[in-house]
Design a protein around this motif. Structure first.
Motif, mmCIF file in Angstrom:
data_model
loop_
_atom_site.group_PDB
_atom_site.id
_atom_site.type_symbol
_atom_site.label_atom_id
_atom_site.label_comp_id
_atom_site.label_asym_id
_atom_site.label_seq_id
_atom_site.Cartn_x
_atom_site.Cartn_y
_atom_site.Cartn_z
ATOM 1 N N SER A 138 -21.973 4.269 -10.593
ATOM 2 C CA SER A 138 -20.582 4.562 -10.224
ATOM 3 C C SER A 138 -20.397 4.462 -8.721
ATOM 4 N N PHE A 139 -19.176 4.159 -8.311
ATOM 5 C CA PHE A 139 -18.797 4.156 -6.898
ATOM 6 C C PHE A 139 -17.270 4.129 -6.812
ATOM 7 N N SER A 154 -29.198 12.551 -0.814
ATOM 8 C CA SER A 154 -27.826 12.195 -0.481
ATOM 9 C C SER A 154 -27.803 10.902 0.328
ATOM 10 N N ARG A 176 -12.175 4.200 -9.201
ATOM 11 C CA ARG A 176 -13.621 4.390 -9.377
ATOM 12 C C ARG A 176 -14.144 3.460 -10.458
ATOM 13 N N ASN A 214 -23.535 6.255 -6.450
ATOM 14 C CA ASN A 214 -24.486 7.252 -6.954
ATOM 15 C C ASN A 214 -25.917 6.713 -6.966
ATOM 16 N N GLN A 272 -28.582 5.765 -17.851
ATOM 17 C CA GLN A 272 -28.092 6.153 -16.535
ATOM 18 C C GLN A 272 -26.743 5.489 -16.263
ATOM 19 N N GLN A 319 -17.228 3.000 -13.100
ATOM 20 C CA GLN A 319 -18.269 3.790 -13.753
ATOM 21 C C GLN A 319 -18.689 3.102 -15.043
ATOM 22 N N ASN A 334 -19.435 5.988 -1.847
ATOM 23 C CA ASN A 334 -19.844 7.011 -2.814
ATOM 24 C C ASN A 334 -20.641 6.415 -3.980
#
Length: 296
Positions: free
Chosen positions: A133-134, A90, A228, A46, A130, A230, A44
């Motif tokens: 995140s993951f 995506s 996560r 971003n 910016q 971030q 995941n």
């Protein structure tokens, strides 16, 4: 291992390491067992990473000191770093690593050692104002056993970490690492059993589990950490991700102070352990196959 420049839509890095060594004849009274397993999963993202690299090492050694000893050591695992940018809105990117070692021995005189090491890296371009995140999950499981206190000695280590750095000045930008170590039935009364999970302030934890049993002739330790990463960047920044894992299983009879001392460890394993211990984490918690292809 040199970086692989991504000019294609999809890149898949696959590392598979397998190894097994066995020496034996007759089973006798003594028995020792060591196992270490760890896994790391990052997904995941971003922002899609670029220039991924992956490498791994494994070693398995088994030495029988007499005709009655049986000793077996194994080291294996797999690592996948997948990046698919076909859908710009995506993108798909994930890193999945799973390695394990084990060693067993029976007899009066033997030595067995199995080790694994893996490293994966990726890079990110972060624009001003910016967030990067993951999601992540790390798990570690170590086990030691001796049939009786008259048997040989066992030592087991496992470690996992991911860290992020500012590529311009090598500044540390956070991460997570977990360590576990067991020593059982040593020749001297010395205990080096521990589980040590740590994370930085820009980590949010969604799942945490830790369990252990120390001080007996059967010992174990387990850690699971999920959450996560971030981090907000006010200025344009190039970030490097480094993810490493290591396992080591050692058995030796008769009893010894250090079951891992006969065979030198690989430079990568030593560097990994020192790096784990030296990184500025703050505590918040109690041979190569490479494929890169284009999909148009």
């Amino acid at each position: 291992m040199p970086s692989i420049k991504i000019s294609s839509k999809t890149c898949l890095l696959t590392i598979i390491s397998l190894g097994s060594t066995f020496v034996g004849t007759l089973s006798v009274q003594a028995a020792t067992f060591s196992s270490a397993q760890n896994s790391l999963f990052l997904n995941n993202f971003n922002i899609s990473p670029f220039n991924p690299t992956a490498q791994s090492e494994r070693n398995a050694v088994a030495i029988s000191g007499d005709a009655t000893a049986i000793v077996n050591s194994n080291a294996d695992g797999i690592q996948n770093f997948v990046i698919d940018n076909q859908n710009i809105n995506s993108p798909v990117a994930f890193l999945n690593t799973n390695f394990q070692t084990n060693a067993t021995g029976e007899g009066l005189k033997y030595f067995g050692q199995a080790t694994t090491f893996s490293e994966a890296t990726g890079n990110f371009f972060i624009a001003a104002n910016q967030v990067l995140s993951f999601d992540f999950q790390l798990s570690l499981n170590i086990n030691n056993a001796v049939d009786s206190w008259l048997d040989g000695s066992v030592a087991t280590f496992s470690g996992i970490s991911f860290s992020l750095f500012d590529s311009a000045n090598e500044g540390f930008l956070g991460g997570v690492r977990v360590l576990g170590n067991l020593t059982t039935n040593l020749a001297q009364d010395f205990n080096n059993d521990f589980l040590d999970p740590r994370a930085t302030s820009n980590i949010s934890i969604t799942n945490f589990f830790i369990d252990n049993s120390f001080g007996n002739n059967q010992e174990f330790g387990q850690i699971i950490v999920a959450g996560r990463y971030q981090n907000f960047f006010a200025n344009p920044t190039q970030v490097k991700l480094v993810a490493t894992t290591s396992n080591q299983s050692c058995i030796q009879a008769p009893k010894t102070i250090n079951p891992c001392q006969k065979v030198p460890e690989s430079d990568n394993t030593v560097a990994l352990i020192v790096g784990f211990l030296g990184l500025g984490f703050s505590s918040q918690l109690m041979k190569k196959n490479r494929i890169c292809r284009s999909l148009i």
